[in-house]
Design a protein around this motif. Structure first.
Motif, PDB file in Angstrom:
ATOM      1  N   GLY A   1       0.784  -1.233   0.000  1.00 34.27           N
ATOM      2  CA  GLY A   1       0.000   0.000   0.000  1.00 34.27           C
ATOM      3  C   GLY A   1       0.812   1.277   0.000  1.00 34.27           C
ATOM      4  O   GLY A   1       0.245   2.371   0.095  1.00 34.27           O
ATOM      5  N   ILE A   2       2.143   1.176  -0.140  1.00 32.21           N
ATOM      6  CA  ILE A   2       2.991   2.366  -0.045  1.00 32.21           C
ATOM      7  C   ILE A   2       2.747   3.324  -1.214  1.00 32.21           C
ATOM      8  O   ILE A   2       2.668   4.539  -1.030  1.00 32.21           O
ATOM      9  CB  ILE A   2       4.476   1.972   0.026  1.00 32.21           C
ATOM     10  N   GLN A   3       2.622   2.769  -2.428  1.00 32.39           N
ATOM     11  CA  GLN A   3       2.431   3.652  -3.580  1.00 32.39           C
ATOM     12  C   GLN A   3       1.081   4.359  -3.517  1.00 32.39           C
ATOM     13  O   GLN A   3       0.983   5.554  -3.825  1.00 32.39           O
ATOM     14  CB  GLN A   3       2.596   2.861  -4.883  1.00 32.39           C
ATOM     15  N   MET A   4       0.045   3.655  -3.101  1.00 30.47           N
ATOM     16  CA  MET A   4      -1.253   4.310  -2.929  1.00 30.47           C
ATOM     17  C   MET A   4      -1.178   5.358  -1.820  1.00 30.47           C
ATOM     18  O   MET A   4      -1.766   6.441  -1.928  1.00 30.47           O
ATOM     19  CB  MET A   4      -2.325   3.269  -2.610  1.00 30.47           C
ATOM     20  N   LYS A   5      -0.443   5.052  -0.778  1.00 29.95           N
ATOM     21  CA  LYS A   5      -0.285   5.995   0.327  1.00 29.95           C
ATOM     22  C   LYS A   5       0.427   7.259  -0.148  1.00 29.95           C
ATOM     23  O   LYS A   5       0.152   8.364   0.341  1.00 29.95           O
ATOM     24  CB  LYS A   5       0.502   5.339   1.459  1.00 29.95           C
ATOM     25  N   SER A   6       1.328   7.107  -1.125  1.00 30.71           N
ATOM     26  CA  SER A   6       2.063   8.277  -1.629  1.00 30.71           C
ATOM     27  C   SER A   6       1.150   9.244  -2.380  1.00 30.71           C
ATOM     28  O   SER A   6       1.514  10.401  -2.581  1.00 30.71           O
ATOM     29  CB  SER A   6       3.215   7.834  -2.533  1.00 30.71           C
ATOM     30  N   GLY A   7      -0.012   8.764  -2.807  1.00 35.85           N
ATOM     31  CA  GLY A   7      -0.979   9.639  -3.468  1.00 35.85           C
ATOM     32  C   GLY A   7      -2.034  10.179  -2.520  1.00 35.85           C
ATOM     33  O   GLY A   7      -2.984  10.826  -2.949  1.00 35.85           O
ATOM     34  N   THR A   8      -1.858   9.910  -1.229  1.00 31.65           N
ATOM     35  CA  THR A   8      -2.821  10.316  -0.207  1.00 31.65           C
ATOM     36  C   THR A   8      -2.270  11.493   0.601  1.00 31.65           C
ATOM     37  O   THR A   8      -1.144  11.432   1.105  1.00 31.65           O
ATOM     38  CB  THR A   8      -3.136   9.140   0.734  1.00 31.65           C
ATOM     39  N   PHE A   9      -3.058  12.533   0.722  1.00 36.90           N
ATOM     40  CA  PHE A   9      -2.643  13.746   1.428  1.00 36.90           C
ATOM     41  C   PHE A   9      -3.700  14.081   2.480  1.00 36.90           C
ATOM     42  O   PHE A   9      -4.879  14.229   2.145  1.00 36.90           O
ATOM     43  CB  PHE A   9      -2.474  14.909   0.450  1.00 36.90           C
ATOM     44  N   ASP A  10      -3.254  14.182   3.736  1.00 35.25           N
ATOM     45  CA  ASP A  10      -4.174  14.478   4.838  1.00 35.25           C
ATOM     46  C   ASP A  10      -5.377  13.545   4.829  1.00 35.25           C
ATOM     47  O   ASP A  10      -6.524  13.959   5.041  1.00 35.25           O
ATOM     48  CB  ASP A  10      -4.648  15.936   4.767  1.00 35.25           C
ATOM     49  N   GLY A  11      -5.096  12.270   4.548  1.00 40.48           N
ATOM     50  CA  GLY A  11      -6.154  11.269   4.571  1.00 40.48           C
ATOM     51  C   GLY A  11      -7.027  11.221   3.338  1.00 40.48           C
ATOM     52  O   GLY A  11      -7.964  10.425   3.267  1.00 40.48           O
ATOM     53  N   LYS A  12      -6.712  12.033   2.331  1.00 40.52           N
ATOM     54  CA  LYS A  12      -7.513  12.082   1.110  1.00 40.52           C
ATOM     55  C   LYS A  12      -6.705  11.526  -0.072  1.00 40.52           C
ATOM     56  O   LYS A  12      -5.557  11.919  -0.278  1.00 40.52           O
ATOM     57  CB  LYS A  12      -7.932  13.511   0.801  1.00 40.52           C
ATOM     58  N   LEU A  13      -7.330  10.642  -0.840  1.00 42.58           N
ATOM     59  CA  LEU A  13      -6.692  10.104  -2.038  1.00 42.58           C
ATOM     60  C   LEU A  13      -6.821  11.136  -3.148  1.00 42.58           C
ATOM     61  O   LEU A  13      -7.870  11.278  -3.768  1.00 42.58           O
ATOM     62  CB  LEU A  13      -7.358   8.785  -2.453  1.00 42.58           C
ATOM     63  N   MET A  14      -5.728  11.862  -3.382  1.00 45.18           N
ATOM     64  CA  MET A  14      -5.745  12.946  -4.359  1.00 45.18           C
ATOM     65  C   MET A  14      -5.163  12.544  -5.710  1.00 45.18           C
ATOM     66  O   MET A  14      -5.336  13.263  -6.695  1.00 45.18           O
ATOM     67  CB  MET A  14      -4.967  14.145  -3.814  1.00 45.18           C
ATOM     68  N   ALA A  15      -4.460  11.406  -5.765  1.00 47.14           N
ATOM     69  CA  ALA A  15      -3.786  10.998  -7.000  1.00 47.14           C
ATOM     70  C   ALA A  15      -3.644   9.484  -7.025  1.00 47.14           C
ATOM     71  O   ALA A  15      -3.342   8.865  -6.001  1.00 47.14           O
ATOM     72  CB  ALA A  15      -2.423  11.666  -7.100  1.00 47.14           C
ATOM     73  N   ILE A  16      -3.868   8.894  -8.190  1.00 47.07           N
ATOM     74  CA  ILE A  16      -3.721   7.447  -8.370  1.00 47.07           C
ATOM     75  C   ILE A  16      -2.352   7.183  -8.991  1.00 47.07           C
ATOM     76  O   ILE A  16      -2.048   7.678 -10.079  1.00 47.07           O
ATOM     77  CB  ILE A  16      -4.808   6.894  -9.313  1.00 47.07           C
ATOM     78  N   PRO A  17      -1.488   6.435  -8.321  1.00 51.11           N
ATOM     79  CA  PRO A  17      -0.149   6.205  -8.872  1.00 51.11           C
ATOM     80  C   PRO A  17      -0.164   5.318 -10.111  1.00 51.11           C
ATOM     81  O   PRO A  17      -0.981   4.403 -10.209  1.00 51.11           O
ATOM     82  CB  PRO A  17       0.581   5.502  -7.721  1.00 51.11           C
TER      83      PRO A  17
ATOM     84  N   GLY B   1       7.351  11.636  -0.434  1.00 50.34           N
ATOM     85  CA  GLY B   1       6.462  12.786  -0.570  1.00 50.34           C
ATOM     86  C   GLY B   1       6.878  13.696  -1.710  1.00 50.34           C
ATOM     87  O   GLY B   1       7.882  13.473  -2.392  1.00 50.34           O
ATOM     88  N   ALA B   2       6.087  14.741  -1.917  1.00 53.36           N
ATOM     89  CA  ALA B   2       6.434  15.755  -2.911  1.00 53.36           C
ATOM     90  C   ALA B   2       7.689  16.486  -2.446  1.00 53.36           C
ATOM     91  O   ALA B   2       7.968  16.551  -1.244  1.00 53.36           O
ATOM     92  CB  ALA B   2       5.285  16.731  -3.076  1.00 53.36           C
ATOM     93  N   PRO B   3       8.477  17.016  -3.366  1.00 47.73           N
ATOM     94  CA  PRO B   3       9.678  17.760  -2.965  1.00 47.73           C
ATOM     95  C   PRO B   3       9.335  18.864  -1.970  1.00 47.73           C
ATOM     96  O   PRO B   3       8.366  19.595  -2.154  1.00 47.73           O
ATOM     97  CB  PRO B   3      10.191  18.340  -4.291  1.00 47.73           C
ATOM     98  N   THR B   4      10.130  18.975  -0.919  1.00 44.62           N
ATOM     99  CA  THR B   4       9.897  20.018   0.082  1.00 44.62           C
ATOM    100  C   THR B   4      10.335  21.372  -0.489  1.00 44.62           C
ATOM    101  O   THR B   4      11.060  21.428  -1.495  1.00 44.62           O
ATOM    102  CB  THR B   4      10.688  19.735   1.363  1.00 44.62           C
TER     103      THR B   4
END
Length: 554
Positions: free
Chosen positions: A159-175, A493-496
């Protein structure tokens, strides 16, 4: 449908042979029967066809059948027929999705808020789109429309790749998922080892002894040989530095646990200094081509092809590259063996890996039918993993046969397997000649190719045997998984903010000082000065930001 990755001139070879160079697309899920049909969506009269706009890059390896184009083609027609989703192109540019033309046009579209309903985005772009409130939360849409097969498939890496598309508990992007478990291995000329009566390498010292013997005893008879093939790009998939560094428990450009609940950067750790010291010693002994710093992978490979180097580090697809010279006039003229990374001490070496994806599918806030993305995703996963004969249209077009057109590139949404059991299946199947063990499409293809070599039907399939056969590259993966010898980057995560501003400068300084140390132009102690400078020039700020992100996702 094989995922194409550009790896210099070897790409042409790989495409012509139909292999997936850097990612395996083998199915781990339980397979439906061979004649299973992908579940068709119910398209009500009220709902009708869902129209969704997107943007495309016309990959140079995509060739259209006569009368077809990006706006009208067999793949788009199949998606409309099978899923009820009509795909419309807002614009199309030449090149690839990660190429400059596509990225510049997409950047302008984001800046002017003229984005399509659905499009691929980088991690940085996803972050930008979220901050600008331009894309939709896909959590409920995914829960409602994703098939059971899709939900299982997308979790195969834990679930790591799906988690990488999740921000503040919201799925904002599908890897756009991919298999992260692609190890670095060491490849050695086994005919030279036999000629010089050298034992197989079990430790780093064993490997260094082999390098020195190859360089000083010149088993290729060229008059000038070296011990280890390197090229100017440290992280190259083959002939790079990563595998060597991993043998010292050093990792390039990763974020790793610091033992205190946080993350630290791998480039500045003591293990990296020792790895550089080891490379410097090899260089001082004349075991490394003194011109490697100005050569790309293909140029340095000329020394391998001309029998001047017999050791290199590389990914599992490396034999496809070596085949350019290893097989000539119907004979194997260079014999190679592959080994897990030898370690400098008594702790086994881990091979570094990344997240497995760097591209995400997002949906505009203005899109009326975000569920169209999920329906396209369901269809890709079903068809790519267990296609019916009719569904070959998604791979080959209306002809339903391979003709080199790469029609699979027309699919606007893709997801590649997150894991593979090829290492358990293929070596045994090939050794026992038991075709029934090969279950997935990829396994069947690889088995058939390898057996052509085994049976003497096609000697050019040597490379597949060295990848998939007994003692081949993939045979090492089960051991690496079982013993937890994959070292995954902990930051996804996204680049800081400071990364965006300073990372390029820091990496340039890193590469410059690393190269000088390896080539013995400066003392190894310059590494310590680099660490101090790295921290002052933004490294400490980046570390703080990374740990703020890490605290949120743990």
């Amino acid at each position: 449908m094989h995922k194409v990755r550009t790896i210099g001139l070897v790409l042409t070879l790989i495409l012509s042979l139909g292999i997936s160079a850097c990612s395996s697309k083998t199915v781990e899920t339980k397979q439906p029967a061979e004649n299973a049909v992908a579940e068709k969506p119910e398209i009500s009269k009220e709902q009708g066809v869902l129209e969704i706009s997107t943007v495309r890059a016309q990959d140079p390896y995509l060739k259209f059948d006569e009368g077809e184009s990006f706006d009208k083609n067999a793949v788009y027609d199949a998606y409309e027929k099978d899923t009820g989703v009509k795909i419309k192109n807002q614009w199309v540019v030449d090149g690839t999705v990660d190429g400059p033309q596509f990225q510049e046009k997409l950047k302008m579209a984001i800046t002017t808020n003229d984005i399509p309903d659905l499009f691929p985005a980088t991690p940085a772009q996803v972050q930008q789109l979220i901050e600008a409130d331009m894309i939709q939360d896909l959590t409920s849409v995914y829960d409602q429309y994703a098939s059971d097969e899709t939900k299982e498939f997308m979790q195969k890496d834990g679930g790591i790749q799906m988690k990488s598309g999740t921000f503040d508990g919201k799925l904002m992007a599908i890897p756009q998922t991919g298999n992260p478990f692609s190890p670095q291995l060491v490849w050695v000329r086994s005919d030279w080892m036999k000629k010089l009566n050298l034992p197989e390498p079990k430790t780093m010292q064993d490997l260094m002894n082999i390098m020195e013997a190859f360089a000083t005893k010149d088993p290729g008879g060229t008059g000038k040989s070296y011990g280890l093939a390197l090229n100017k790009k440290f992280d190259e998939g083959a002939l790079g530095l990563v595998g060597f560094m991993n043998g010292y428990h050093a990792y390039l450009n990763q974020w790793m646990e610091d033992g205190q609940g946080g993350l630290m950067n791998s480039d500045i750790q003591p293990e990296m200094k020792e790895a550089l010291r080891g490379l410097q010693e090899l260089f001082k002994k004349g075991l490394i081509d003194p011109e490697f710093a100005v050569k790309d992978m293909q140029k340095e490979s000329e020394l391998i092809f001309s029998n001047k180097i017999g050791v290199l580090y590389g990914a599992e697809w490396t034999p496809a590259h070596l085949a350019q010279a290893a097989v000539k006039d119907g004979k194997v003229v260079q014999e190679w063996s592959v080994y897990r990374l030898p370690s400098i001490d008594n702790t086994e070496a881990s091979t570094q890996i990344e997240l497995g994806t760097s591209s995400y599918y997002v949906v505009s806030k203005k899109a009326e039918h975000p569920e169209a993305l999920i329906k396209l995703l369901n269809q890709w996963i079903a068809v790519d993993n267990h296609p019916t004969p009719e569904q070959k249209v998604y791979e080959y077009g209306n002809g339903l046969k391979e003709k080199g057109n790469n029609y699979w590139l027309l699919s606007p949404v893709m997801a590649f397997n997150l894991s593979s059991n090829n290492g358990e299946v293929l070596p045994k199947a090939i050794e026992t000649k038991d075709q029934s063990l090969a279950v997935t499409k990829d396994q069947k293809t690889r088995y058939d190719r390898a057996m052509k070599y085994v049976n003497g039907e096609d000697i050019t399939m040597w490379w597949e045997y060295l990848i998939s056969g007994p003692n081949g590259a993939v045979s090492n993966i089960p051991y690496l998984k079982e013993h937890n010898l994959f070292h995954q980057n902990k930051f996804y995560g996204a680049p800081t903010p400071t990364m965006v501003e300073k990372r390029e400068i820091l990496n340039r300084k890193r590469d410059e000082i690393f190269m000088k140390i390896i080539m013995n132009q400066v003392s190894i102690d310059e590494f310590d000065k680099f660490v101090t400078e790295w921290k002052k020039l933004g490294g400490d700020d980046i570390t703080k930001e990374v740990n703020e992100w890490y605290a949120k996702i743990k």
